[in-house]
Design an enzyme around this catalytic site. Structure first.
Site, PDB file in Angstrom:
ATOM      1  CG  HIS B  79      -1.615   1.287   1.475  1.00 60.45           C
ATOM      2  ND1 HIS B  79      -2.637   1.758   0.689  1.00 60.45           N
ATOM      3  CD2 HIS B  79      -1.413   2.257   2.420  1.00 60.45           C
ATOM      4  CE1 HIS B  79      -3.047   2.935   1.147  1.00 60.45           C
ATOM      5  NE2 HIS B  79      -2.312   3.268   2.191  1.00 60.45           N
ATOM      6  CG  ASP B 108       5.977  18.497 -26.588  1.00 60.32           C
ATOM      7  OD1 ASP B 108       6.175  18.064 -25.435  1.00 60.32           O
ATOM      8  OD2 ASP B 108       5.295  17.902 -27.443  1.00 60.32           O
ATOM      9  CD1 TRP B 144       6.371   3.465   4.072  1.00 60.29           C
ATOM     10  CD2 TRP B 144       7.521   4.251   2.331  1.00 60.29           C
ATOM     11  NE1 TRP B 144       6.734   4.755   4.350  1.00 60.29           N
ATOM     12  CE2 TRP B 144       7.443   5.269   3.296  1.00 60.29           C
ATOM     13  CE3 TRP B 144       8.204   4.527   1.140  1.00 60.29           C
ATOM     14  CZ2 TRP B 144       8.014   6.530   3.124  1.00 60.29           C
ATOM     15  CZ3 TRP B 144       8.776   5.789   0.978  1.00 60.29           C
ATOM     16  CH2 TRP B 144       8.679   6.770   1.957  1.00 60.29           C
ATOM     17  CB  SER B 171      10.427   6.491 -14.580  1.00 56.47           C
ATOM     18  OG  SER B 171       9.333   7.356 -14.656  1.00 56.47           O
ATOM     19  CB  SER B 172      11.561   9.871 -10.617  1.00 56.15           C
ATOM     20  OG  SER B 172      10.428   9.215 -10.203  1.00 56.15           O
ATOM     21  CG  HIS B 255      12.286  14.919   5.609  1.00 55.61           C
ATOM     22  ND1 HIS B 255      11.291  14.477   6.438  1.00 55.61           N
ATOM     23  CD2 HIS B 255      12.020  16.213   5.386  1.00 55.61           C
ATOM     24  CE1 HIS B 255      10.479  15.473   6.719  1.00 55.61           C
ATOM     25  NE2 HIS B 255      10.900  16.549   6.099  1.00 55.61           N
ATOM     26  CD  GLU B 257       9.467  10.307  -2.655  1.00 56.40           C
ATOM     27  OE1 GLU B 257      10.383  10.716  -3.396  1.00 56.40           O
ATOM     28  OE2 GLU B 257       8.384   9.864  -3.059  1.00 56.40           O
ATOM     29  CE1 TYR B 259       8.442  19.530   3.668  1.00 57.10           C
ATOM     30  CE2 TYR B 259      10.539  18.415   3.962  1.00 57.10           C
ATOM     31  CZ  TYR B 259       9.444  19.074   4.498  1.00 57.10           C
ATOM     32  OH  TYR B 259       9.343  19.253   5.839  1.00 57.10           O
ATOM     33  CB  SER B 270       0.278  28.837  -5.249  1.00 57.92           C
ATOM     34  OG  SER B 270       0.811  28.380  -4.039  1.00 57.92           O
ATOM     35  CG  HIS B 304      12.502  14.614  11.440  1.00 61.96           C
ATOM     36  ND1 HIS B 304      12.392  15.826  10.849  1.00 61.96           N
ATOM     37  CD2 HIS B 304      11.882  13.763  10.605  1.00 61.96           C
ATOM     38  CE1 HIS B 304      11.724  15.717   9.724  1.00 61.96           C
ATOM     39  NE2 HIS B 304      11.408  14.472   9.552  1.00 61.96           N
ATOM     40  CG  HIS B 305      11.844  10.337   9.072  1.00 63.15           C
ATOM     41  ND1 HIS B 305      10.521  10.260   8.768  1.00 63.15           N
ATOM     42  CD2 HIS B 305      12.318  11.409   8.403  1.00 63.15           C
ATOM     43  CE1 HIS B 305      10.195  11.237   7.934  1.00 63.15           C
ATOM     44  NE2 HIS B 305      11.259  11.945   7.705  1.00 63.15           N
ATOM     45  CB  THR B 330       5.350  24.960   6.455  1.00 66.97           C
ATOM     46  OG1 THR B 330       6.546  24.243   6.146  1.00 66.97           O
ATOM     47  CG2 THR B 330       4.168  24.174   5.960  1.00 66.97           C
ATOM     48  CE  LYS B 333       4.349  27.203  -0.442  1.00 64.06           C
ATOM     49  NZ  LYS B 333       5.104  28.128  -1.298  1.00 64.06           N
ATOM     50  NE  ARG B 452       3.948   3.089  10.543  1.00 61.91           N
ATOM     51  CZ  ARG B 452       4.841   3.716   9.764  1.00 61.91           C
ATOM     52  NH1 ARG B 452       5.829   4.403  10.305  1.00 61.91           N
ATOM     53  NH2 ARG B 452       4.739   3.668   8.460  1.00 61.91           N
TER      54      ARG B 452
END
Lengths: 375, 527, 180
Positions: B79, B108, B144, B171-172, B255, B257, B259, B270, B304-305, B330, B333, B452
């Protein structure tokens, strides 16, 4: 189907009063200095966040209601204001510093593992905990005590469903307990919420943490790092008792361990019944999770032992299987090697499996036979 | 999305282009490729959603109902992987393909053929991921995050997941290179960097983040692969490695990722809010600076993870301060969006509803994020349902709501038809309500101590889990309304004007709806 | 338009170099991390330390606790012969561990030390340790092995207890001979 559900709901409702209270919406009632500090820190930040939330979204909802086209509001075309932009950069910054200050104090207190009154090593295994009291020389395993029937829904679930173990960690109240964590296979985490301790257990390295229980009681926690199949089934139970009671427990444990050492001493002559009785304990500790109390396992992943060709066949083959595990296509299967058990334990558990359920071989395996087959 | 119109255009503009399926396989047109990305992402959203429903069904009540614990772990792992790499990231790339050339006045993307490759790498990767359920031992069940040494213990499903990540990473990276080159080199005359629409800015920064961290992820999973099969010992203490090292490398990717998955969402919001407030975006320059500082800070907060791995106090303090700092840009914004709404003349069509919903619910995820930045509190709730609630507030109510806002905002341009406003409103309100029913109780579960990634739980967690499961099923079904709205819009509906939204002012609205297959072949001049 | 294409290719090349460099950076994190751990003493390396200053701080006591771990596949018993000692910083102390091979084959193992609290690793100087070399045990062999160490006087004042923990791993290769 509905009937079973209703019964379970009623059972859940019946034990609810015991469990209900503020604990359901907030951190568990803190039972140690660190847990208190964490609780207060959480409350402080929660309140600050709520205030900011109300102010900021008060403004947003005011705009949503008053500055609608439907309400006839005409758009004004301003798009910057240096003063206000600087203000809303600086003010959050100051608020953050206000949060960081108490947090820093707690972090330093949490890391202060010096001068413990006792040190306990917690070792994570897939999937149980092992404990060693370093100075007292006490060692034991602690596995889930909830019967399989409750998991499968064949028996009503008890109050401490999934949070009960066969051998809890016993500690004295008011004494600084240092917990050293390590692991045998993958990363686990030793977590008791009410005591404010969570520390990863990393294979090959030790980490430490500490707690001091405020008052006597039973504190329950769980493994908090995904560690494979039975991650949800390796709870932690800490029993904090009065120091005198703790001393008595230590003495009792030490005597029991001495007895086992004598009982398992090399050269002892074992009878079939003795081996079976000893084997039943080993089975309950190491085998039951997969092969089940009925010996029927949960095929195809965990095969049945009752009626198994390996268990009723040549005993050398079974000894080999238990010592070396099962490797299929070059990959370790769920049957891990159990070389770490003593000769007596392996001999006993094999004897037990060969003479239980539908298996009636009448074989007694002696520790020396196991020893001979160790490679 | 919208085969019908694009197909007609193809005949007009490209007499020699192949028809049928070959047209989609060989296409180099940014609009076609955008469409492919968006459909791919929606398909993966459905696949990931089915897995989520499997998870919530098992957790509906205590006890083991449907799955074996090991299969439950496969469900949670897949998932996560499918939603992150299959649904959210490709959706934003789809928006980038459709919108960036039209918003900067380019004909293009810079490398049209590479653009085709970067899309067509995705379906094989998705097949590897989904197919891994059917290999012996099943899909990877290491979470994951693929933490070693659990991931080195997994069966062949893990290898398939690693290859899938390699392909998706390639690809990315190709997509990101294309986007950066397009934005830097192909803007219409007069379109200075500081005149670009904010959506383009967010993608420029996101693309740089992708190039910086996707290779690091590729490195991390390659190390897992060699540890598994080729006898290296990066993460094996017995051979001089360290399992914690994997977490450092993973989160150095992980991290930024986060963002990568939220900055384009900021960009869409925006664009939407000024259009419906009929007022220019407040604080454009500070928005750009805030984006840049979030991106830079994202490289120094990864640990921090992992506050519970037992790092020294100095390490915890550093990562706490760095993480808290992110709250400042943040916050800027959010304040800017609200200031844009202030004294506007707002209407609330579906895109604006999703944008307002985004600000409101995403901010709640932001507050729990702040809570998690404080190590003592984090240590209490790390790896509990509190974290699950937090990242679903930012990734579902954040990224996914922004994707819906963007889809309703631009679908009239893409298809030439207005979508059904009633369906859009139902979709929003049901999504918002079911989302909160699903994830709000998870805060309580986490605080009260539910870990979890467990298939079964203690009895005191039963009520909230049942509520969350109900909400989850409802949220899943609600997304079918979106599918209905999109299909209805492709098939027909009220003809969309060139500029259906009164306050919209970017270049794509100067084109007809739908735009010609090849737009801006002569660049527009921006004053 | 040729210019445009050339410009794009130039950008492409630059970005590809960045991507390749970041792949390398992922791998560079490995030695970088080890260095950081070494400097901060989180993981101490398995080689002899040099002791510069041997002045003994008699006013201060530090309790050293000893711990042992075996990875499950190793058919040994491994234990410290003393649970703890009290030492002065700067004082040279020798303690012993015992390993026994319970199996009927020759097994080689390598011990990895670890410290609690981690910061202590920086101040824990081992002059001699069985962890500096691999240990090979014949079937049934018992071996007592010394650890000689000095706790550096620089040890932060609030650390009064250090746990020295060893984990023995089977050396890759001997396991394969045995056929698992």
């Amino acid at each position: 189907m509905m009937g079973r559900w209703t019964k379970r709901l009623v059972a859940a409702a019946a034990c609810a009063p015991a469990l209900a209270s503020a604990d359901r919406y907030n951190l568990q009632t803190p039972q140690s200095i660190i847990a208190h500090q964490i609780y207060d820190l959480h409350t402080l930040i929660f309140v600050i966040c709520c205030v900011i939330f109300v102010v900021v979204f008060g403004v947003m909802f005011y705009a949503i209601i008053m500055h609608r086209k439907a309400a006839g509001h005409k758009a004004q075309q301003f798009h910057e204001n240096t003063t206000i932009e600087i203000a809303w950069t600086i003010v959050p910054f100051l608020i953050l510093i206000g949060m960081a200050y108490p947090a820093t104090k707690t972090i330093i207190a949490m890391k202060d593992t010096s001068n413990p009154d006792l040190t306990i090593k917690a070792t994570g295994y897939q999937w149980k905990w092992g404990y060693d009291y370093l100075q007292e020389g006490i060692s034991f395993y602690s596995s889930l005590a909830t019967p399989r029937d409750q998991l499968d829904g064949n028996a009503p679930k008890g109050v401490n469903y999934l949070l009960e173990v066969d051998n809890p960690v016993v500690v004295p109240v008011g004494k600084k307990v240092r917990i050293i964590t390590t692991a045998n296979d993958v990363i686990h985490a030793w977590w008791v919420p009410a005591l404010g301790v969570k520390q990863d257990a990393i294979p090959g390295f030790v980490r430490d943490s500490w707690f001091k229980a405020d008052k006597a009681g039973t504190y329950r926690g769980q493994c908090a790092e995904l560690c494979g199949k039975d991650h949800g089934y390796m709870p932690i139970v800490v029993e904090a008792v009065e120091p005198a009671k703790y001393e008595a427990w230590v003495k009792d444990r030490q005597e029991k361990m001495a007895k086992v050492a004598v009982a398992d001493a090399p050269g002892k002559i074992w009878t079939l019944d003795e081996l079976k009785a000893r084997g039943e304990k080993v089975y309950a500790q190491h085998c039951v999770a997969c092969h089940q109390p009925t010996g029927l396992g949960t095929p195809p992943v965990f095969p049945a032992l009752s009626g198994s060709k390996v268990v009723t066949g040549l005993k050398e083959v079974q000894i080999d299987t238990v010592l070396g595990g099962v490797v299929k296509d070059g990959k370790q299967t769920a049957m891990m090697p159990f070389k770490q058990l003593s000769d007596v334990e392996i001999a006993a558990v094999i004897t037990y499996t060969r003479n239980s359920w539908s298996n009636k071989t009448g074989d007694a395996i002696l520790p020396d036979e196991v020893k001979a087959l160790r490679k | 999305m919208y085969a019908a119109h694009a197909h007609d255009q193809a005949h007009g503009d490209h007499a020699h282009s192949p028809g049928g399926i070959m047209r989609w396989i060989t296409t180099t047109n940014h609009k076609d490729i955008g469409t492919l990305y968006l459909w791919f992402s929606f398909t993966m959203l459905m696949v990931g959603g089915v897995l989520a429903i499997g998870i919530r069904a098992e957790l509906f009540q205590p006890g083991l109902q449907f799955w074996r614990p090991e299969f439950f772990n496969e469900l949670t792992t897949m998932h996560g992987l499918i939603m992150v790499f299959g649904a959210i990231m490709p959706a934003f790339v789809g928006f980038a393909n459709w919108q960036i050339p039209m918003m900067i006045g380019a004909p293009d993307m810079a490398f049209a053929r590479m653009n085709n490759w970067s899309f067509w790498l995705l379906p094989p990767a998705a097949c590897l991921l989904v197919g891994s359920f059917f290999v012996p031992g099943g899909a990877t069940a290491a979470g994951w995050t693929l933490y070693a040494p659990l991931s080195t213990q997994m069966g062949p499903g893990m290898d398939l997941a690693i290859f899938a990540l390699h392909i998706m990473g390639a690809s990315s990276i190709m997509g990101a290179i294309n986007i950066i080159t397009t934005i830097l080199n192909m803007r219409a005359p007069g379109m200075d960097l500081m005149k670009m629409p904010l959506f383009v800015w967010t993608w420029l920064i996101t693309a740089y983040l992708l190039i910086a961290v996707m290779p690091v992820l590729a490195g991390a999973v390659t190390m897992v692969l060699t540890d598994r099969h080729f006898g290296t010992n990066f993460f094996n203490a017995a051979g001089g490695g360290d399992p914690v090292l994997f977490q450092h490398i993973f989160w150095f990717f992980g991290h930024p990722e986060v963002y990568i998955m939220i900055l384009p969402a900021f960009g869409i919001i925006s664009q939407v809010i000024p259009a419906f407030a009929r007022k220019p975006l407040f604080g454009y320059a500070s928005m750009v600076y805030a984006l840049a500082s979030i991106a830079i800070l994202s490289f120094i907060v990864w640990a921090h993870h992992m506050f519970t791995v037992g790092m020294p106090a100095a390490g915890q303090l550093f990562f706490m301060f760095a993480t808290m700092l992110i709250a400042v840009p943040t916050g800027v914004k959010v304040f800017n969006w609200i200031a844009t709404m202030w004294k506007g003349s707002m209407t609330f069509e579906a895109p604006m509803l999703f944008a307002c919903g985004f600000i409101f619910v995403f901010s709640m995820g932001g507050f729990t994020g702040l809570m998690l930045a404080i190590p003592p509190v984090d240590i209490q709730v790390q790896d509990t349902y509190y974290v699950v609630a937090h990242f679903h507030y930012v990734l579902v109510a954040g990224s996914l709501f922004a994707i819906f806002a963007g889809a309703y905002f631009w679908i009239p341009k893409w298809t030439g038809h207005m979508y059904d406003e009633t369906l859009g409103k139902w979709h929003f309100w049901l999504s918002l309500i079911f989302f909160n029913i699903t994830f709000f109780p998870m805060h309580f579960l986490g605080l009260a101590g539910m870990p979890r990634r467990i298939p079964d739980y203690a009895l005191q967690f039963a009520d909230f889990n049942m509520v969350a499961s109900f909400g989850g099923f409802g949220f899943g079904l609600t997304q079918l309304i979106f599918l209905a709205a999109v299909i209805k819009c492709i098939r027909g509906g009220e003809k969309a004007p060139d500029k259906p939204w009164e306050g919209a002012d970017t270049l794509e609205w100067t084109l007809p709806s739908p735009p010609p297959y090849h737009s801006f072949e002569t660049p527009p001049v921006v004053k | 338009m040729v210019n445009q294409a050339q410009l794009n290719l130039l950008t492409l090349r630059k970005l590809l170099i960045v991507a390749a460099a970041m792949f390398g950076f992922g791998y560079a994190l490995v030695p970088f991390y080890q260095k950081i751990c070494e400097v901060t003493g989180v993981n101490n390396v398995i080689k002899a330390d040099e002791v510069a200053n041997t002045q003994i701080d008699v006013a201060r006591f530090v309790t050293i606790e000893f711990d042992s771990n075996l990875r499950s596949h190793l058919p040994w018993t491994f234990r410290p012969l003393q649970t703890n000692v009290r030492v002065h910083p700067g004082e040279l102390t020798t303690v012993s561990y015992e390993i026994r091979n319970n199996s009927a084959r020759t097994v080689t193992g390598q011990a990895i030390p670890s410290y609690g609290p981690q910061v202590a690793g920086r101040y824990f100087r081992k002059l001699d340790c069985f962890c500096f070399t691999q240990q090979t045990l014949q079937p049934g062999e018992v071996r007592q092995m010394p650890v000689a160490f000095v706790v550096d006087q620089g040890l932060p004042g609030d650390v009064n207890t250090i746990t020295l923990s060893y984990t023995f791993f089977e050396v890759e290769g001997t396991a394969k001979q045995a056929g698992g």
